[in-house]
Motif scaffolding. Structure first.
Motif, PDB file in Angstrom:
ATOM      1  N   SER A  18       1.137   2.306   5.802  1.00 33.77           N
ATOM      2  CA  SER A  18       0.122   2.464   6.570  1.00 33.77           C
ATOM      3  C   SER A  18      -1.180   2.313   5.328  1.00 33.77           C
ATOM      4  O   SER A  18      -0.984   2.752   4.348  1.00 33.77           O
ATOM      5  CB  SER A  18      -0.164   3.814   7.236  1.00 33.77           C
ATOM      6  OG  SER A  18      -1.452   3.829   8.007  1.00 33.77           O
ATOM      7  N   VAL A  19      -2.001   1.633   5.686  1.00 36.51           N
ATOM      8  CA  VAL A  19      -3.358   1.603   4.675  1.00 36.51           C
ATOM      9  C   VAL A  19      -4.153   2.513   4.926  1.00 36.51           C
ATOM     10  O   VAL A  19      -4.819   2.870   5.926  1.00 36.51           O
ATOM     11  CB  VAL A  19      -4.018   0.213   4.787  1.00 36.51           C
ATOM     12  CG1 VAL A  19      -5.232   0.227   3.997  1.00 36.51           C
ATOM     13  CG2 VAL A  19      -3.133  -1.101   4.697  1.00 36.51           C
ATOM     14  N   GLN A  20      -4.368   3.414   3.851  1.00 35.68           N
ATOM     15  CA  GLN A  20      -5.349   4.508   3.728  1.00 35.68           C
ATOM     16  C   GLN A  20      -5.195   5.712   4.822  1.00 35.68           C
ATOM     17  O   GLN A  20      -5.229   6.975   4.144  1.00 35.68           O
ATOM     18  CB  GLN A  20      -6.841   4.113   3.982  1.00 35.68           C
ATOM     19  CG  GLN A  20      -7.266   2.933   2.972  1.00 35.68           C
ATOM     20  CD  GLN A  20      -8.765   2.559   3.104  1.00 35.68           C
ATOM     21  OE1 GLN A  20      -9.247   2.617   4.302  1.00 35.68           O
ATOM     22  NE2 GLN A  20      -9.110   1.412   2.110  1.00 35.68           N
ATOM     23  N   GLU A  21      -4.662   5.387   5.787  1.00 35.61           N
ATOM     24  CA  GLU A  21      -4.303   6.602   6.837  1.00 35.61           C
ATOM     25  C   GLU A  21      -3.302   7.340   6.766  1.00 35.61           C
ATOM     26  O   GLU A  21      -2.331   6.549   5.981  1.00 35.61           O
ATOM     27  CB  GLU A  21      -4.551   5.953   8.397  1.00 35.61           C
ATOM     28  CG  GLU A  21      -5.713   5.270   8.761  1.00 35.61           C
ATOM     29  CD  GLU A  21      -6.888   6.402   8.931  1.00 35.61           C
ATOM     30  OE1 GLU A  21      -6.763   7.621   9.324  1.00 35.61           O
ATOM     31  OE2 GLU A  21      -8.042   6.031   8.553  1.00 35.61           O
ATOM     32  N   LYS A  22      -3.164   8.751   7.050  1.00 34.02           N
ATOM     33  CA  LYS A  22      -1.888   9.391   6.780  1.00 34.02           C
ATOM     34  C   LYS A  22      -0.958   8.786   7.557  1.00 34.02           C
ATOM     35  O   LYS A  22      -0.857   8.081   8.531  1.00 34.02           O
ATOM     36  CB  LYS A  22      -2.143  10.637   7.283  1.00 34.02           C
ATOM     37  CG  LYS A  22      -0.735  11.565   6.994  1.00 34.02           C
ATOM     38  CD  LYS A  22      -1.233  12.913   7.720  1.00 34.02           C
ATOM     39  CE  LYS A  22       0.151  13.817   7.458  1.00 34.02           C
ATOM     40  NZ  LYS A  22      -0.361  15.201   8.268  1.00 34.02           N
ATOM     41  N   ILE A  30       1.624   5.470   1.894  1.00 31.31           N
ATOM     42  CA  ILE A  30       0.462   5.074   2.272  1.00 31.31           C
ATOM     43  C   ILE A  30      -0.141   4.242   0.901  1.00 31.31           C
ATOM     44  O   ILE A  30       0.023   4.734  -0.307  1.00 31.31           O
ATOM     45  CB  ILE A  30      -0.514   6.393   2.018  1.00 31.31           C
ATOM     46  CG1 ILE A  30       0.113   7.498   3.204  1.00 31.31           C
ATOM     47  CG2 ILE A  30      -2.077   6.151   2.373  1.00 31.31           C
ATOM     48  CD1 ILE A  30      -0.653   8.794   3.204  1.00 31.31           C
ATOM     49  N   THR A  32      -3.572   2.001  -0.590  1.00 32.12           N
ATOM     50  CA  THR A  32      -5.086   2.152  -0.787  1.00 32.12           C
ATOM     51  C   THR A  32      -5.701   0.928  -0.226  1.00 32.12           C
ATOM     52  O   THR A  32      -6.873   0.939   0.184  1.00 32.12           O
ATOM     53  CB  THR A  32      -5.554   2.606  -2.178  1.00 32.12           C
ATOM     54  OG1 THR A  32      -5.116   1.763  -3.194  1.00 32.12           O
ATOM     55  CG2 THR A  32      -5.106   3.995  -2.550  1.00 32.12           C
ATOM     56  N   ASP A  33      -5.022  -0.381  -0.618  1.00 38.47           N
ATOM     57  CA  ASP A  33      -5.564  -1.457  -0.544  1.00 38.47           C
ATOM     58  C   ASP A  33      -4.790  -2.355   0.493  1.00 38.47           C
ATOM     59  O   ASP A  33      -3.480  -2.247   0.623  1.00 38.47           O
ATOM     60  CB  ASP A  33      -5.721  -2.443  -1.609  1.00 38.47           C
ATOM     61  CG  ASP A  33      -6.720  -1.760  -2.712  1.00 38.47           C
ATOM     62  OD1 ASP A  33      -7.854  -1.340  -2.091  1.00 38.47           O
ATOM     63  OD2 ASP A  33      -6.383  -1.608  -4.101  1.00 38.47           O
ATOM     64  N   TYR A  34      -5.561  -3.317   1.444  1.00 33.02           N
ATOM     65  CA  TYR A  34      -4.901  -4.171   2.150  1.00 33.02           C
ATOM     66  C   TYR A  34      -3.877  -4.922   1.474  1.00 33.02           C
ATOM     67  O   TYR A  34      -4.191  -5.808   0.546  1.00 33.02           O
ATOM     68  CB  TYR A  34      -5.633  -4.917   3.075  1.00 33.02           C
ATOM     69  CG  TYR A  34      -6.347  -4.017   4.220  1.00 33.02           C
ATOM     70  CD1 TYR A  34      -5.626  -3.763   5.104  1.00 33.02           C
ATOM     71  CD2 TYR A  34      -7.459  -3.597   4.055  1.00 33.02           C
ATOM     72  CE1 TYR A  34      -6.301  -2.929   6.279  1.00 33.02           C
ATOM     73  CE2 TYR A  34      -8.506  -2.919   4.786  1.00 33.02           C
ATOM     74  CZ  TYR A  34      -7.632  -2.614   6.169  1.00 33.02           C
ATOM     75  OH  TYR A  34      -8.350  -1.735   7.087  1.00 33.02           O
ATOM     76  N   GLU A 125      -2.047  -3.675   8.580  1.00 31.86           N
ATOM     77  CA  GLU A 125      -2.352  -2.045   8.546  1.00 31.86           C
ATOM     78  C   GLU A 125      -1.410  -1.280   8.476  1.00 31.86           C
ATOM     79  O   GLU A 125      -1.346  -0.255   7.853  1.00 31.86           O
ATOM     80  CB  GLU A 125      -3.802  -1.978   9.698  1.00 31.86           C
ATOM     81  CG  GLU A 125      -4.153  -0.660   9.249  1.00 31.86           C
ATOM     82  CD  GLU A 125      -5.443  -0.468   9.905  1.00 31.86           C
ATOM     83  OE1 GLU A 125      -5.772   0.143  10.987  1.00 31.86           O
ATOM     84  OE2 GLU A 125      -6.585  -1.093   9.654  1.00 31.86           O
ATOM     85  N   THR A 126      -0.435  -1.586   9.295  1.00 31.45           N
ATOM     86  CA  THR A 126       0.843  -0.807   9.556  1.00 31.45           C
ATOM     87  C   THR A 126       1.902  -1.721   9.749  1.00 31.45           C
ATOM     88  O   THR A 126       1.831  -2.937  10.137  1.00 31.45           O
ATOM     89  CB  THR A 126       0.706   0.261  10.559  1.00 31.45           C
ATOM     90  OG1 THR A 126       0.764  -0.481  11.789  1.00 31.45           O
ATOM     91  CG2 THR A 126      -0.547   1.350  10.529  1.00 31.45           C
TER      92      THR A 126
END
Length: 357
Positions: A18-22, A30, A32-34, A125-126
């Motif tokens: 997942s990007v940034q989200e938990k 996780i 930090t960047d796409y 994103e996920t």
């Protein structure tokens, strides 16, 4: 809620990112960047291929085959049946027929890259794998937004794709708008078109999957139409009493319940239905996201009452069941579509659409 994420013993990680989200249940990676599609495949633990291999069984006892050979527990090939096997650990993912065509994980990502013409236009994103890796899913954010009211009520545009390697179900790609303030999945299809494309795992599936402009056409058309519709609904007043009626109709499970509502025999309604309606109505009246200028006392808020109930209140057996219900054509998606249709009619006809007082 439980999870059904695949644990990849080769890497010692859960197959999810997942990007940034938990990450899902605190599992997975996780970032930090796409990522690019190539990076996303590795982050999600989807860097394996699926191999279609002949399926065998063992002969029982002694016997003579047609060619005269003695069968004494030897292997027999099962005609027209094959096992799909993961290339990295030889796990059998499912049994399929001779016409089944594998769509590899990297081909699913290539589909997303093709949607907007280049890999830079879409944001992964996920992504992840469920079970033994027999089902994968990807969500990717499209450029642009759906803006309602003064622009503060923003909905992001996503495409969701899921495919299986076990012979069950089709390749499914769906346009899925998500309202940022409450993460409501605002699934809706116009009466003239669906927001879902389904492709069977048969000969030609790769060619149809590559025809990505069809999905992009759906996303473009629906996002423009929905922005206009939601903005109109944000200006249509609706009383609390009518909000509850709309919720009752949207959640109505069968003709018997509908007839009881129509006759006003609410004391005969099941406690399960009554409690579900009350929970959805409470969400409509008390949630912070229902107190905005675009939602409080407005038809857009009535629609969000149903979608938000399933997204944020309703309990599901596990996350996979929630995904199935909300995004993949399950009960919640059907109820959301019913709410969308009711709101469409209400905007035209007002309370005339309600068959009871």
């Amino acid at each position: 809620m439980g999870h059904n994420l695949n644990f990849n013993e080769r890497t010692g990680k859960y197959s999810f990112f997942s990007v940034q989200e938990k990450a899902w249940h605190g599992l997975g990676q996780i970032v930090t960047d796409y990522p690019t599609s190539k990076e996303a495949i590795i982050h999600a633990g989807l860097d394996y291929e699926v191999i279609k291999t002949p399926l065998f069984t063992r002969a029982q006892g002694m016997g003579i085959a047609e060619d005269g050979t003695v069968m004494d527990g030897s292997e027999i090939e099962v005609p027209n049946n094959f096992a799909n096997i993961r290339s990295d650990n030889n796990t059998v993912l499912g049994v399929v027929g001779k016409d089944y065509q594998i769509v590899q994980n990297n081909e699913a990502f290539s589909f997303f890259d093709a949607i907007v013409g280049n890999a830079d236009g879409i944001l992964y994103e996920t992504a992840g794998a469920l079970g033994q890796g027999e089902r994968i899913f990807i969500t990717a954010k499209l450029p642009g937004y759906i803006r309602v009211g003064n622009g503060e009520d923003v909905t992001e545009k996503y495409i969701f794709l899921t495919t299986s390697h076990d012979g069950s179900g089709s390749i499914t790609a769906a346009f899925t708008p998500i309202r940022i303030v409450c993460q409501n999945t605002l699934n809706a299809s116009l009466r003239s078109m669906s927001n879902v494309v389904r492709i069977k795992h048969t000969t030609g599936a790769k060619q149809r999957l590559a025809d990505a402009h069809k999905v992009m056409g759906i996303a473009n058309t629906l996002s423009m139409e929905l922005e206009g519709i939601f903005n109109r609904w944000a200006k249509v007043d609706i009383t609390d009493k009518d909000v509850k009626k709309l919720i009752q109709l949207a959640l109505c499970p069968n003709k018997e319940t509908y007839e009881l509502l129509r006759k006003g025999e609410t004391d005969q309604l099941s406690s399960v239905f009554t409690n579900t309606v009350e929970d959805a109505f409470a969400y409509a009246m008390t949630s912070d996201t229902q107190q905005m200028d675009t939602t409080k006392g407005k038809l857009f808020g009535a629609y969000n009452a149903v979608t938000g109930f399933y997204q944020n209140v309703r309990k599901f057996r596990d996350d996979e069941a929630k995904l199935q219900s909300i995004v993949m054509g399950g009960t919640a998606q059907g109820r959301a579509q019913k709410a969308f249709d009711l709101c469409t009619d209400f905007a035209k006809e007002g309370t005339a659409i309600f068959p009871f007082n």
